[in-house]
Design a protein around this motif. Sequence first.
Motif, PDB file in Angstrom:
ATOM      1  N   LEU A 185       0.252  -1.061   0.367  1.00  0.00           N
ATOM      2  CA  LEU A 185      -0.062   0.286   0.012  1.00  0.00           C
ATOM      3  C   LEU A 185       1.680   1.433  -0.254  1.00  0.00           C
ATOM      4  O   LEU A 185       2.269   1.198   1.178  1.00  0.00           O
ATOM      5  CB  LEU A 185      -0.908   0.132   1.092  1.00  0.00           C
ATOM      6  N   ILE A 186       0.526   1.784  -0.907  1.00  0.00           N
ATOM      7  CA  ILE A 186       1.361   3.104  -0.906  1.00  0.00           C
ATOM      8  C   ILE A 186       0.816   4.314  -0.890  1.00  0.00           C
ATOM      9  O   ILE A 186       0.077   4.845  -2.061  1.00  0.00           O
ATOM     10  CB  ILE A 186       2.292   3.321  -2.758  1.00  0.00           C
ATOM     11  N   ALA A 187       1.150   5.089   0.347  1.00  0.00           N
ATOM     12  CA  ALA A 187       0.497   6.486   0.309  1.00  0.00           C
ATOM     13  C   ALA A 187       1.779   7.356  -0.623  1.00  0.00           C
ATOM     14  O   ALA A 187       2.976   7.704   0.019  1.00  0.00           O
ATOM     15  CB  ALA A 187       0.866   6.752   1.259  1.00  0.00           C
ATOM     16  N   SER A 188       0.975   8.243  -1.546  1.00  0.00           N
ATOM     17  CA  SER A 188       1.845   9.501  -1.370  1.00  0.00           C
ATOM     18  C   SER A 188       1.519  10.682  -1.017  1.00  0.00           C
ATOM     19  O   SER A 188       0.229  11.021  -0.783  1.00  0.00           O
ATOM     20  CB  SER A 188       1.717   9.807  -2.995  1.00  0.00           C
ATOM     21  N   GLY A 189       2.602  11.996  -1.169  1.00  0.00           N
ATOM     22  CA  GLY A 189       1.841  13.518  -0.949  1.00  0.00           C
ATOM     23  C   GLY A 189       3.246  14.397  -0.622  1.00  0.00           C
ATOM     24  O   GLY A 189       4.118  13.690  -1.062  1.00  0.00           O
ATOM     25  N   LYS A 190       3.661  15.309   0.468  1.00  0.00           N
ATOM     26  CA  LYS A 190       4.157  15.771   0.759  1.00  0.00           C
ATOM     27  C   LYS A 190       4.842  15.722   2.220  1.00  0.00           C
ATOM     28  O   LYS A 190       4.336  15.856   3.062  1.00  0.00           O
ATOM     29  CB  LYS A 190       3.436  17.131   0.021  1.00  0.00           C
ATOM     30  N   ASN A 191       5.842  15.922   2.469  1.00  0.00           N
ATOM     31  CA  ASN A 191       6.940  15.792   3.456  1.00  0.00           C
ATOM     32  C   ASN A 191       6.864  17.444   4.541  1.00  0.00           C
ATOM     33  O   ASN A 191       5.943  18.007   3.192  1.00  0.00           O
ATOM     34  CB  ASN A 191       8.308  15.001   4.126  1.00  0.00           C
ATOM     35  N   GLN A 192       7.094  17.738   5.535  1.00  0.00           N
ATOM     36  CA  GLN A 192       7.308  19.091   6.445  1.00  0.00           C
ATOM     37  C   GLN A 192       7.638  19.797   5.120  1.00  0.00           C
ATOM     38  O   GLN A 192       7.637  21.101   5.743  1.00  0.00           O
ATOM     39  CB  GLN A 192       7.333  18.315   7.484  1.00  0.00           C
ATOM     40  N   MET A 193       8.598  19.344   4.375  1.00  0.00           N
ATOM     41  CA  MET A 193       9.406  19.895   3.754  1.00  0.00           C
ATOM     42  C   MET A 193       8.820  20.936   1.650  1.00  0.00           C
ATOM     43  O   MET A 193       9.482  21.522   1.725  1.00  0.00           O
ATOM     44  CB  MET A 193      10.910  20.338   3.498  1.00  0.00           C
ATOM     45  N   ARG A 194       7.585  20.446   2.532  1.00  0.00           N
ATOM     46  CA  ARG A 194       6.668  20.287   0.330  1.00  0.00           C
ATOM     47  C   ARG A 194       7.294  19.334  -0.238  1.00  0.00           C
ATOM     48  O   ARG A 194       7.210  19.761  -1.630  1.00  0.00           O
ATOM     49  CB  ARG A 194       6.852  21.439   0.249  1.00  0.00           C
ATOM     50  N   GLU A 195       7.889  18.472  -0.161  1.00  0.00           N
ATOM     51  CA  GLU A 195       8.974  17.987  -1.244  1.00  0.00           C
ATOM     52  C   GLU A 195       7.721  16.293  -1.052  1.00  0.00           C
ATOM     53  O   GLU A 195       7.100  16.012  -0.430  1.00  0.00           O
ATOM     54  CB  GLU A 195      10.457  17.568  -0.488  1.00  0.00           C
ATOM     55  N   ALA A 196       8.137  16.165  -2.480  1.00  0.00           N
ATOM     56  CA  ALA A 196       6.910  14.884  -2.599  1.00  0.00           C
ATOM     57  C   ALA A 196       7.478  13.640  -1.920  1.00  0.00           C
ATOM     58  O   ALA A 196       9.285  13.958  -2.725  1.00  0.00           O
ATOM     59  CB  ALA A 196       6.833  14.523  -4.227  1.00  0.00           C
ATOM     60  N   MET A 197       6.813  13.006  -1.845  1.00  0.00           N
ATOM     61  CA  MET A 197       7.806  11.517  -0.923  1.00  0.00           C
ATOM     62  C   MET A 197       6.489  10.094  -0.889  1.00  0.00           C
ATOM     63  O   MET A 197       5.012  10.812  -1.094  1.00  0.00           O
ATOM     64  CB  MET A 197       7.509  11.726   0.371  1.00  0.00           C
ATOM     65  N   VAL A 198       7.216   9.060  -1.136  1.00  0.00           N
ATOM     66  CA  VAL A 198       5.162   8.316  -1.103  1.00  0.00           C
ATOM     67  C   VAL A 198       6.216   7.761   0.270  1.00  0.00           C
ATOM     68  O   VAL A 198       7.617   7.027   1.006  1.00  0.00           O
ATOM     69  CB  VAL A 198       6.071   7.466  -1.737  1.00  0.00           C
ATOM     70  N   ASN A 199       5.387   6.649   0.805  1.00  0.00           N
ATOM     71  CA  ASN A 199       5.427   5.960   1.733  1.00  0.00           C
ATOM     72  C   ASN A 199       4.828   4.242   1.820  1.00  0.00           C
ATOM     73  O   ASN A 199       3.347   4.038   1.529  1.00  0.00           O
ATOM     74  CB  ASN A 199       4.553   6.877   3.390  1.00  0.00           C
ATOM     75  N   TYR A 200       5.367   3.090   1.336  1.00  0.00           N
ATOM     76  CA  TYR A 200       5.660   1.922   1.045  1.00  0.00           C
ATOM     77  C   TYR A 200       4.919   0.956   2.695  1.00  0.00           C
ATOM     78  O   TYR A 200       5.597   1.417   3.673  1.00  0.00           O
ATOM     79  CB  TYR A 200       6.392   1.210   1.022  1.00  0.00           C
ATOM     80  N   MET A 201       3.904   0.336   2.510  1.00  0.00           N
ATOM     81  CA  MET A 201       3.642  -0.509   3.663  1.00  0.00           C
ATOM     82  C   MET A 201       3.125  -1.345   3.048  1.00  0.00           C
ATOM     83  O   MET A 201       1.919  -1.909   2.560  1.00  0.00           O
ATOM     84  CB  MET A 201       2.416   0.182   4.290  1.00  0.00           C
ATOM     85  N   SER A 202       3.232  -2.718   4.071  1.00  0.00           N
ATOM     86  CA  SER A 202       2.381  -3.638   4.368  1.00  0.00           C
ATOM     87  C   SER A 202       1.390  -3.727   4.833  1.00  0.00           C
ATOM     88  O   SER A 202       0.836  -2.710   5.225  1.00  0.00           O
ATOM     89  CB  SER A 202       3.049  -4.867   4.508  1.00  0.00           C
TER      90      SER A 202
END
Length: 184
Positions: free
Chosen positions: A74-91
């Motif tokens: 499961l892959i959430a996309s969004g922005k981190n605290q510095m407003r940079e694009a990022m993804v978070n991979y989860m089982s």
Amino acid sequence: MKKLLLLAFFSALSVSSFAQDETPKEENQAPDYTQNVQTIDNIVRTLYDVISGDKDEERNWNLFKFLFYKDAKLIASGKNQMREAMVNYMSPGDYIKNSGKWMVENGFHEREIHRTSNTFGNMSQVFSTFEAFKSKDDEEPFMRGINSIQLYNDGKRWWILNIYWANETRRSPIPRSYLPKQKS
């Protein structure tokens, strides 16, 4: 004394055997979720249903895990605290650990409002537009976005390989082509 011990042993054995016979067989068997994964419609509907519930309503995490293929993400996309694009991979297990408690404490309902699908052979890509609510009675969603769901059919059933999603923002609204058609 030996006779008394043997009698007690056989009595306990017969009582425990009797007690085991009294246990309904349904309690010992895992639920049959196969109908939930036979079609793309069923597995996507089940995905939304299983994560949705009002405050203090437990989710069926066994059914949730049943939807996913080994090593699915499961892959959430969004922005981190510095407003940079990022993804978070989860089982699936990570998702339950990270979101499950919050869903029960706050209520969370995710509803599909539009879908586009492309299928070739045993693979399918579903773009599923969603709205999220805290209660099933809420009229306005607190969040919208798109789930990109990759599915695999092993000849017996459909499996979710990945869910990659992005939430709608003011800077990135959902394109019209991924929203329900307006009635004229």
